[in-house]
Design an enzyme around this catalytic site. Structure first.
Site, PDB file in Angstrom:
ATOM      1  N   ASP A   1       3.617   7.086   3.949  1.00  0.00           N
ATOM      2  CA  ASP A   1       4.095   8.120   3.026  1.00  0.00           C
ATOM      3  C   ASP A   1       5.612   8.188   2.920  1.00  0.00           C
ATOM      4  O   ASP A   1       6.162   9.244   2.565  1.00  0.00           O
ATOM      5  CB  ASP A   1       3.505   9.474   3.428  1.00  0.00           C
ATOM      6  CG  ASP A   1       2.037   9.578   3.020  1.00  0.00           C
ATOM      7  OD1 ASP A   1       1.683   9.067   1.939  1.00  0.00           O
ATOM      8  OD2 ASP A   1       1.255  10.164   3.779  1.00  0.00           O
TER       9      ASP A   1
ATOM     10  N   ASP B   1      -4.275   8.167  -1.831  1.00  0.00           N
ATOM     11  CA  ASP B   1      -3.017   8.908  -1.656  1.00  0.00           C
ATOM     12  C   ASP B   1      -1.814   7.973  -1.830  1.00  0.00           C
ATOM     13  O   ASP B   1      -0.746   8.378  -2.296  1.00  0.00           O
ATOM     14  CB  ASP B   1      -2.940   9.553  -0.271  1.00  0.00           C
ATOM     15  CG  ASP B   1      -4.247  10.145   0.233  1.00  0.00           C
ATOM     16  OD1 ASP B   1      -5.315   9.563  -0.049  1.00  0.00           O
ATOM     17  OD2 ASP B   1      -4.198  11.159   0.939  1.00  0.00           O
TER      18      ASP B   1
HETATM   19  N1  GLY Z   1      -1.961  12.615   1.514  1.00  0.00           N
HETATM   20  C1  GLY Z   1      -2.668  13.437   2.372  1.00  0.00           C
HETATM   21  C2  GLY Z   1      -3.411  14.493   1.678  1.00  0.00           C
HETATM   22  O1  GLY Z   1      -3.442  14.588   0.475  1.00  0.00           O
HETATM   23  O2  GLY Z   1      -3.972  15.322   2.386  1.00  0.00           O
END
Ligand code: GLY
Length: 382
Positions: A90, A152
């Site tokens: 991320d 994600d």
């Molecule tokens: N990217 C982690 C979530 O959306 O919980």
């Protein structure tokens, strides 16, 4: 409607201002009226840190109040330590909404080196055999970690596209474009729904199966994940010009609209067996609304563009009317986020729900800021 959206933005700005004065750590979720930070020692937990800086930068550009910019700079600086870590997928969420957004707003080039170091670090999670970015876990971890993607990750791809545009180095955009193509082929379903996770053999790159982490099951549709797909493919289209990504974003948008409950705020998984007696996810609604505006911005069909915008407005209005913290004293903006129902984390305000709600309000109310905040250009990444 505009009057209510303005009221929502003003309310949000007051909450952000209040939090500048009280927060000493990056907020993740609100519990019992208090912001709780991400777990300090787990680097992947820091995926939320850019949402607080993102809120501060949006507040700064909208109000031109130097207090917001001072805070945005200070909190952005606190993220620099993450630029060398290979342990999170991320880095895009983190640096795109802090250093990159801050640079777009101020033109201050001193914000760039940390972002460009982070993007280079991030490339180490790329698997060229499967043409995907690795989701959770260490880059030298066991096969089940090295062979896993999630939806994600689509929201981290714009960081790569931006880096190519900024540096002229096409490799970043190629990684993002290939990962997006792999995600399209392995996570999407014909009806426009998505799987959160896909597993591969990391040594051959062969796709094995769909899975989930925060959804109900491998063959259901986790609602925030649908939002990540919608926004991620819509933005990937605007950076690549690939019709495949436009078509994919349209499919996810149509699914979100067709499967929305009456108040437009989805349950945590579209296929939960307990609907309507289960949890909403206000953050999913906020991400979907923001993604619809990104899709509208690149949409080539005027009728569809109007549809995406109308839906984004309707979702945002419902969030304000039915899910805001007004009159509760809670120092967040939206109630009823579901971080992960299978892990028993639900019914919380979430910093990412607040971020995408405010992003949508700014985008709806300040078209004059569109080219500053959301610049895109077509890269020739092949
Ligand atoms: N990217 C982690 C979530 O959306 O919980």
């Amino acid at each position: 409607m505009t009057h209510q959206l303005k009221e929502a933005l003003n309310y949000s700005l007051n909450i952000i201002e209040q939090n500048i004065n009280t927060l000493t750590y990056f907020p993740e979720r609100c519990e019992n009226g208090v912001w709780v930070t991400a777990e300090e020692k787990r680097i992947p937990s820091h995926w939320v840190d850019g949402f607080w800086t993102g809120l501060l930068w949006l507040a700064a550009v909208h109000t031109q109040d130097s207090n917001f910019e001072t805070a945005a700079r200070a909190w952005t600086q606190k993220l620099a330590w993450l630029k060398h870590t290979t342990d999170t997928h991320d880095l895009g969420f983190i640096f795109y909404l802090s250093n990159v957004l801050g640079y777009r707003i101020t033109g201050d080039e001193s914000l760039l080196p940390d972002a460009l170091t982070a993007v280079e670090t991030f490339t180490q999670r790329y698997n060229p055999r499967g043409e995907y970015m690795q989701a959770w876990g260490h880059i030298d971890g066991p096969p089940h970690e090295r062979g896993r993607i999630n939806v994600d990750l689509m929201m981290n791809m714009p960081f790569f596209f931006w880096a190519s545009a900024r540096t002229g180095n096409i490799k970043y955009g190629q990684i993002a474009s290939r990962h997006a193509r792999t995600s399209r082929h392995t996570l999407m379903r014909p009806d426009g729904s998505i799987a959160q996770v896909a597993d591969f053999n990391p040594d051959t790159g062969v796709f094995l199966r769909q899975e989930t982490h925060q959804g109900l099951s491998h063959n259901t549709c986790w609602s925030r994940g649908l939002g990540w797909a919608l926004y991620g493919f819509a933005e990937a289209y605007r950076w690549t010009g690939s019709e495949l990504f436009l078509y994919t974003a349209r499919q996810t948008a149509a699914y979100a609209i067709a499967n929305a409950p009456q108040d437009k705020v989805p349950f945590w998984d579209y296929n939960s067996l307990d609907i309507p007696n289960t949890y909403r996810d206000s953050s999913a609604a906020a991400v979907i609304a923001a993604g619809l505006l990104e899709l509208e911005a690149g949409e080539t069909d005027a009728t569809l563009a109007a549809r995406w915008r109308a839906e984004a407005e309707a979702i945002t209005l419902s969030l304000w009317q039915n899910y805001s913290t007004r009159e509760t004293g809670i120092p967040a903006i939206l109630l009823k986020g579901s971080r992960s129902v299978p892990h028993n984390w639900m019914e919380h305000p979430l910093i990412y729900g607040d971020y995408y709600f405010v992003e949508t309000l700014v985008r709806l109310l300040r078209p004059d800021l569109e080219s500053t905040l959301f610049p895109r250009q077509v890269l020739h990444v092949g």
